[in-house]
Each structure stands twice: as structure tokens, then as C-alpha cells.
Design a protein around this motif. Sequence first.
Motif, PDB file in Angstrom:
ATOM      1  N   ARG A  12       0.860  -1.198   0.000  1.00 55.33           N
ATOM      2  CA  ARG A  12       0.000   0.000   0.000  1.00 55.33           C
ATOM      3  C   ARG A  12       0.884   1.230   0.000  1.00 55.33           C
ATOM      4  NH1 ARG A  12      -5.274  -0.817   1.284  1.00 55.33           N
ATOM      5  NH2 ARG A  12      -5.610   1.310   1.977  1.00 55.33           N
ATOM      6  N   GLN A  18       1.639  -0.316  -4.719  1.00 54.76           N
ATOM      7  CA  GLN A  18       2.853  -0.614  -5.465  1.00 54.76           C
ATOM      8  C   GLN A  18       2.806  -2.096  -5.800  1.00 54.76           C
ATOM      9  OE1 GLN A  18       5.626   1.418  -6.209  1.00 54.76           O
ATOM     10  NE2 GLN A  18       6.431  -0.339  -7.325  1.00 54.76           N
ATOM     11  N   GLY A  41      13.630  -0.169  -7.571  1.00 55.68           N
ATOM     12  CA  GLY A  41      12.242  -0.177  -7.124  1.00 55.68           C
ATOM     13  C   GLY A  41      11.379  -1.237  -7.786  1.00 55.68           C
ATOM     14  N   ALA A  42      11.954  -2.074  -8.639  1.00 58.12           N
ATOM     15  CA  ALA A  42      11.161  -3.116  -9.317  1.00 58.12           C
ATOM     16  C   ALA A  42      10.667  -4.175  -8.328  1.00 58.12           C
ATOM     17  CB  ALA A  42      11.989  -3.781 -10.405  1.00 58.12           C
ATOM     18  N   GLY A  43      11.405  -4.352  -7.213  1.00 56.66           N
ATOM     19  CA  GLY A  43      10.969  -5.315  -6.209  1.00 56.66           C
ATOM     20  C   GLY A  43      11.943  -6.453  -5.968  1.00 56.66           C
ATOM     21  N   LYS A  44      13.202  -6.271  -6.344  1.00 54.77           N
ATOM     22  CA  LYS A  44      14.189  -7.369  -6.226  1.00 54.77           C
ATOM     23  C   LYS A  44      14.437  -7.759  -4.758  1.00 54.77           C
ATOM     24  CE  LYS A  44      17.223  -4.805  -8.332  1.00 54.77           C
ATOM     25  NZ  LYS A  44      16.375  -3.595  -8.496  1.00 54.77           N
ATOM     26  N   THR A  46      12.477  -7.182  -2.263  1.00 50.35           N
ATOM     27  CA  THR A  46      11.230  -7.760  -1.747  1.00 50.35           C
ATOM     28  C   THR A  46      11.110  -9.220  -2.180  1.00 50.35           C
ATOM     29  OG1 THR A  46      10.170  -5.592  -1.869  1.00 50.35           O
ATOM     30  CG2 THR A  46       8.707  -7.501  -1.715  1.00 50.35           C
ATOM     31  N   GLN A 179      22.053  -5.541 -10.367  1.00 51.92           N
ATOM     32  CA  GLN A 179      21.785  -4.733 -11.561  1.00 51.92           C
ATOM     33  C   GLN A 179      23.007  -4.741 -12.468  1.00 51.92           C
ATOM     34  OE1 GLN A 179      20.447  -1.239  -9.298  1.00 51.92           O
ATOM     35  NE2 GLN A 179      18.688  -1.199 -10.658  1.00 51.92           N
TER      36      GLN A 179
HETATM   37  N1  LIG Z   1       7.638  -2.673   3.649  1.00 55.39           N
HETATM   38  C1  LIG Z   1       7.296  -1.889   2.619  1.00 55.39           C
HETATM   39  N2  LIG Z   1       6.197  -1.135   2.661  1.00 55.39           N
HETATM   40  C2  LIG Z   1       5.820  -0.359   1.620  1.00 55.39           C
HETATM   41  N3  LIG Z   1       6.506  -0.285   0.457  1.00 55.39           N
HETATM   42  C3  LIG Z   1       7.611  -1.031   0.354  1.00 55.39           C
HETATM   43  C4  LIG Z   1       8.082  -1.872   1.415  1.00 55.39           C
HETATM   44  N4  LIG Z   1       9.224  -2.487   1.009  1.00 55.39           N
HETATM   45  C5  LIG Z   1       9.456  -2.052  -0.244  1.00 55.39           C
HETATM   46  N5  LIG Z   1       8.502  -1.188  -0.636  1.00 55.39           N
HETATM   47  C6  LIG Z   1       8.383  -0.543  -1.946  1.00 55.39           C
HETATM   48  O1  LIG Z   1       8.355  -1.577  -2.921  1.00 55.39           O
HETATM   49  C7  LIG Z   1       9.100  -1.216  -4.078  1.00 55.39           C
HETATM   50  C8  LIG Z   1      10.167  -2.271  -4.345  1.00 55.39           C
HETATM   51  O2  LIG Z   1      11.176  -2.157  -3.346  1.00 55.39           O
HETATM   52  P1  LIG Z   1      12.467  -3.110  -3.381  1.00 55.39           P
HETATM   53  O3  LIG Z   1      13.399  -2.604  -2.347  1.00 55.39           O
HETATM   54  O4  LIG Z   1      12.031  -4.513  -3.316  1.00 55.39           O
HETATM   55  O5  LIG Z   1      13.006  -2.780  -4.843  1.00 55.39           O
HETATM   56  P2  LIG Z   1      14.423  -3.103  -5.472  1.00 55.39           P
HETATM   57  O6  LIG Z   1      14.162  -3.591  -6.852  1.00 55.39           O
HETATM   58  O7  LIG Z   1      15.215  -3.983  -4.585  1.00 55.39           O
HETATM   59  O8  LIG Z   1      15.042  -1.645  -5.512  1.00 55.39           O
HETATM   60  P3  LIG Z   1      16.581  -1.142  -5.585  1.00 55.39           P
HETATM   61  O9  LIG Z   1      17.166  -1.652  -6.871  1.00 55.39           O
HETATM   62  O10 LIG Z   1      16.412   0.354  -5.605  1.00 55.39           O
HETATM   63  O11 LIG Z   1      17.279  -1.636  -4.360  1.00 55.39           O
HETATM   64  C9  LIG Z   1       9.649   0.186  -3.801  1.00 55.39           C
HETATM   65  O12 LIG Z   1       8.769   1.123  -4.392  1.00 55.39           O
HETATM   66  C10 LIG Z   1       9.608   0.305  -2.289  1.00 55.39           C
HETATM   67  O13 LIG Z   1       9.409   1.641  -1.905  1.00 55.39           O
END
Ligand SMILES: Nc1ncnc2c1ncn2[C@@H]1O[C@H](COP(=O)(O)OP(=O)(O)OP(=O)(O)O)[C@@H](O)[C@H]1O
Length: 226
Positions: A12, A18, A41-44, A46, A179
Motif C-alpha cells: 500500500r 505498489q 524499485g522493481a521489487g528485487k 522484496t 543490476q
Molecule cells: N515494507 C514496505 N512497505 C511499503 N513499500 C515497500 C516496502 N518495502 C518495499 N517497498 C516498496 O516496494 C518497491 C520495491 O522495493 P524493493 O526494495 O524490493 O526494490 P528493489 O528492486 O530492490 O530496488 P533497488 O534496486 O532500488 O534496491 C519500492 O517502491 C519500495 O518503496
Amino acid sequence: MMRFERVTKTFRRRGGHQVILDDVSIDLPGRMRLGILGRNGAGKSTLLKLLAGSEPVDAGRIVMEGAVSFPVGFTGTFHPMLTARQNLHFLCTVYGMDHAETAGWVEEFTELGPYFDMPVATYSSGMFARMAMASSFAFDFDIYLVDEAFEVGDTAFRAKCAAAFDARLHDASLILVSQNMDTIRRHCDCAAVMHQGRLDVFDRLDDAFDYYEATLLAPAEQRAPE
Ligand SMILES: Nc1ncnc2c1ncn2[C@@H]1O[C@H](COP(=O)(O)OP(=O)(O)OP(=O)(O)O)[C@@H](O)[C@H]1O
């Protein structure tokens, strides 16, 4: 083996959601060396948390065969007020390993000297990173999760980590977030690209790299209405 059965994950946020994974199904049988690419921010990260089980899916199911590591080099595993030895004692209890043998291996590997018996809150960030890396290699996992954690310590320590990593990966699977296409090429034999809720798996690295580079040119936002 890793299988996603209609997995959805969203966060949320102000004005909507997202979307991290949108009804994703994949099936990767057997041992794998999988690279995960995706723009910021793609979610890797996560995705790694979902695989490690530290973040729940909203819907669907992730099935992994074997013992899955905590993300290699992840410092959040350790309690800051406990010493390295005490933290390892706890982890050994969780993972069913011999306390003394494991602590001895990590103590020698990290070269932390007297700090090994001091609270990890007193460590410099470099010492903390050494402790986290060594602890990741001390346990015998079937699947190692790695989030761009290779650049820790001086040249000698990095070489030691690379050797320990290679030894551990000899008969284990790897899921590596990066990346950096060179890093993926060095360690992986297939790759997946995260983009706007999708996770597309490519058998050929070059196909994954081409698609990843195309996603970098795509518009940044994908916001689902609330
Ligand atoms: N606990 C959370 N609550 C809300 N939003 C979150 C949470 N964790 C991550 N996000 C959002 O989810 C999206 C993905 O985050 P994530 O860290 O997984 O991306 P990433 O691909 O690892 O990014 P980066 O390459 O910048 O490290 C981002 O927009 C982040 O702000």
C-alpha cells in the motif's frame, strides 16, 4: 527447485498500491544459478524477502525445495546487544549446527580478534559486514539468496569470501539479485527480469540482458488504483 503458483505481492502506498508481483507463475526444476535483474524499485529485495520467508505473499504460493539461506551478508539477522559468538549460538540452535565448531570457523574467517566476544553494536560497519558474510557461509544451505553482497572488506577478505562462496555453491542453488550484468554473467546460467509486476525467466542470459535494457527505457510508474 522453485515454483511460484499465482503469486501476488503489493504494498500500500499513498494514492494506491505498489505492484511487486502480479499473479506470477513460474516453475524452475532442479538446481539453478538464477540471476534477478530489475530497475530500481522493481521489487528485487522484496522478492528475496518473499523467498527467505521474511515477507508474506498476498496471494498464491511459493514452493522451494531444500533449506533456503537468509540473504548472504544480511546484517538484520543479528541482535546488536549480543556478541558474534552469542548470535552464532542462536543461529546454530535454529539451523541445528554445532555451536563451537561453527563459531570457531567464523572467528577465524572474520579475523575480528577480541571483538568476536563484544556486542555487535560496537562493530564498525566493515566489521559487521565481515561477520554477516562469514556467518552466511558457515551454514550449509541448499539455496543461497544473495543481494549484491560481494563488495565487502579488503581484497584479501573478498578473495576469501569468493572461495567460500564457490565451495558452498558446488552443490547448492543460487538466486542472485544484481543490476550488474557482469556479476550475473559470472555467477548465473539463467536470469529473470522483474518489471511492473512481472517476473520473466530467460534461459539465455543475453535474452534477459536485452529485455532488462528495454525495461530501463519504459515509463517509471505503474500505479494500480485503490
Ligand atoms: N515494507 C514496505 N512497505 C511499503 N513499500 C515497500 C516496502 N518495502 C518495499 N517497498 C516498496 O516496494 C518497491 C520495491 O522495493 P524493493 O526494495 O524490493 O526494490 P528493489 O528492486 O530492490 O530496488 P533497488 O534496486 O532500488 O534496491 C519500492 O517502491 C519500495 O518503496
